[in-house]
Design a protein around this motif. Structure first.
Motif, PDB file in Angstrom:
ATOM      1  N   THR A   1       3.052   0.255  -8.742  1.00 45.80           N
ATOM      2  CA  THR A   1       2.439  -0.932  -9.343  1.00 45.80           C
ATOM      3  C   THR A   1       1.029  -0.676  -9.854  1.00 45.80           C
ATOM      4  O   THR A   1       0.302  -1.617 -10.181  1.00 45.80           O
ATOM      5  N   GLY A   2       0.637   0.608  -9.919  1.00 47.30           N
ATOM      6  CA  GLY A   2      -0.637   0.941 -10.547  1.00 47.30           C
ATOM      7  C   GLY A   2      -1.806   1.102  -9.618  1.00 47.30           C
ATOM      8  O   GLY A   2      -2.960   1.043 -10.057  1.00 47.30           O
ATOM      9  N   GLY A   3      -1.554   1.304  -8.339  1.00 39.86           N
ATOM     10  CA  GLY A   3      -2.650   1.529  -7.400  1.00 39.86           C
ATOM     11  C   GLY A   3      -3.062   0.256  -6.680  1.00 39.86           C
ATOM     12  O   GLY A   3      -2.324  -0.725  -6.631  1.00 39.86           O
ATOM     13  N   PHE A   4      -4.272   0.300  -6.132  1.00 36.04           N
ATOM     14  CA  PHE A   4      -4.765  -0.846  -5.366  1.00 36.04           C
ATOM     15  C   PHE A   4      -5.326  -1.907  -6.316  1.00 36.04           C
ATOM     16  O   PHE A   4      -6.538  -1.983  -6.546  1.00 36.04           O
ATOM     17  N   LYS A   5      -4.446  -2.715  -6.876  1.00 37.64           N
ATOM     18  CA  LYS A   5      -4.862  -3.807  -7.744  1.00 37.64           C
ATOM     19  C   LYS A   5      -3.822  -4.915  -7.682  1.00 37.64           C
ATOM     20  O   LYS A   5      -2.719  -4.735  -7.155  1.00 37.64           O
TER      21      LYS A   5
ATOM     22  N   PRO B   1       0.792  -1.234   0.000  1.00 40.47           N
ATOM     23  CA  PRO B   1       0.000   0.000   0.000  1.00 40.47           C
ATOM     24  C   PRO B   1       0.824   1.283   0.000  1.00 40.47           C
ATOM     25  O   PRO B   1       0.478   2.244  -0.687  1.00 40.47           O
ATOM     26  N   SER B   2       1.926   1.315   0.756  1.00 44.30           N
ATOM     27  CA  SER B   2       2.728   2.539   0.819  1.00 44.30           C
ATOM     28  C   SER B   2       3.483   2.804  -0.483  1.00 44.30           C
ATOM     29  O   SER B   2       4.025   3.892  -0.675  1.00 44.30           O
ATOM     30  N   ARG B   3       3.520   1.814  -1.395  1.00 44.34           N
ATOM     31  CA  ARG B   3       4.240   1.973  -2.671  1.00 44.34           C
ATOM     32  C   ARG B   3       3.342   1.652  -3.864  1.00 44.34           C
ATOM     33  O   ARG B   3       3.823   1.293  -4.933  1.00 44.34           O
ATOM     34  N   LYS B   4       2.041   1.790  -3.663  1.00 42.07           N
ATOM     35  CA  LYS B   4       1.093   1.371  -4.692  1.00 42.07           C
ATOM     36  C   LYS B   4       1.238   2.136  -6.003  1.00 42.07           C
ATOM     37  O   LYS B   4       0.873   1.629  -7.066  1.00 42.07           O
ATOM     38  N   THR B   5       1.777   3.353  -5.950  1.00 43.40           N
ATOM     39  CA  THR B   5       1.903   4.133  -7.188  1.00 43.40           C
ATOM     40  C   THR B   5       2.838   3.456  -8.186  1.00 43.40           C
ATOM     41  O   THR B   5       2.701   3.613  -9.392  1.00 43.40           O
TER      42      THR B   5
END
Length: 266
Positions: free
Chosen positions: A126-130, A120-124
């Motif tokens: 990998t494209g967000g919450f997916k 979650p803290s690095r979701k940007t």
């Protein structure tokens, strides 16, 4: 029967043999409930392990405090933080910071759980919450992250929202104790949040969550009762229904007479 809190060696010996259970709990009451329910592992806020009664409530839970690495700071800060957690009774610490930071703690014999897949803290990145790892190349990147954690000296890793086939294949090829959050049953433990299990979340529910109770409805009921009680209190004060004789005390008549005389003379 009284349970014994597992050690790192115990968990390593169980790898690939059975599925353990893991919860994210945030209160002493939830920790006690997890203990009495037979949950194996809990992730907790750092302040909970520091609570003076935590181990009274959860003597046998393998307990892992963790926080966003932005809240802790540098590698040196993490080492000091991890020492404080272990001294307070933690069995391992969670860390989603760099491999170098994890290595610093592991070099001091601190058991560290890393994080791969959806972080979650690095979701940007990998494209967000997916889901992460749905292509061969991205799945290999998840595996490479696991190998990097191994090299850094981590004890285990949370693997979050990764295809079940990928998670199982990776778990079979690593010495790390793998904690599955939405990554299927091919890992070493299943990990859910207590707030989802209890139905406390009124917003979006993750695909991997399962709701067992409806605490949100109970909270709504309690809030309605709270408002009603406060309204009744307001009405009682406005109509002189409160306070009554049973709610007050009286001065003895002789003392009252003396007090009033002195009051008039003052």
């Amino acid at each position: 029967m009284t349970r014994t809190r597992p050690t790192i060696a115990d968990l390593r010996a169980l790898k690939g043999k059975k599925q353990l259970t893991m919860l994210r709990v945030t209160t002493l009451e939830e920790a006690e409930a997890a203990e009495r329910a037979g949950v194996d592992i809990v992730s907790i806020p750092p302040e909970l392990i520091l609570h003076p009664h935590y181990r009274d409530a959860a003597p046998s839970l393998f307990s892992m405090p963790g926080d966003n690495f932005y809240e802790i700071g540098t590698a040196d800060d993490f080492v000091r933080w991890s020492f404080r957690m272990i001294k307070a009774g933690a069995d391992a610490v969670y860390c989603s910071a760099s491999y170098a930071t994890i290595k610093r703690m592991a070099d001091e014999a601190v058991p560290v759980i890393g994080h791969v897949g959806l972080i979650p803290s690095r979701k940007t990145w990998t494209g967000g919450f997916k889901a992460v790892g749905k292509t061969a190349d991205s799945a290999l990147q998840v595996f490479e992250a696991v190998k990097q954690l191994e090299a850094a000296g981590a004890f285990g890793a949370e693997i979050e929202v990764v295809p079940v086939e990928v998670a199982e294949a990776i778990s079979q090829r690593t010495s790390l104790f793998m904690l599955s959050m939405g990554a299927g049953a091919g890992c070493d433990a299943q990990y859910l949040f207590a707030e989802d299990i209890l139905g406390m979340n009124r917003g979006h529910m993750p695909r991997h969550s399962k709701v067992y109770r409806n605490f949100a409805a109970e909270y709504d009921r309690l809030q309605a009762e709270r408002i009603a009680a406060f309204r009744e209190y307001v009405s009682d004060v406005e109509t002189n229904a409160y306070p009554r004789e049973q709610h007050i005390v009286h001065m003895p008549p002789d003392e009252l007479k003396t007090f009033m005389a002195k009051l008039e003379a003052s």
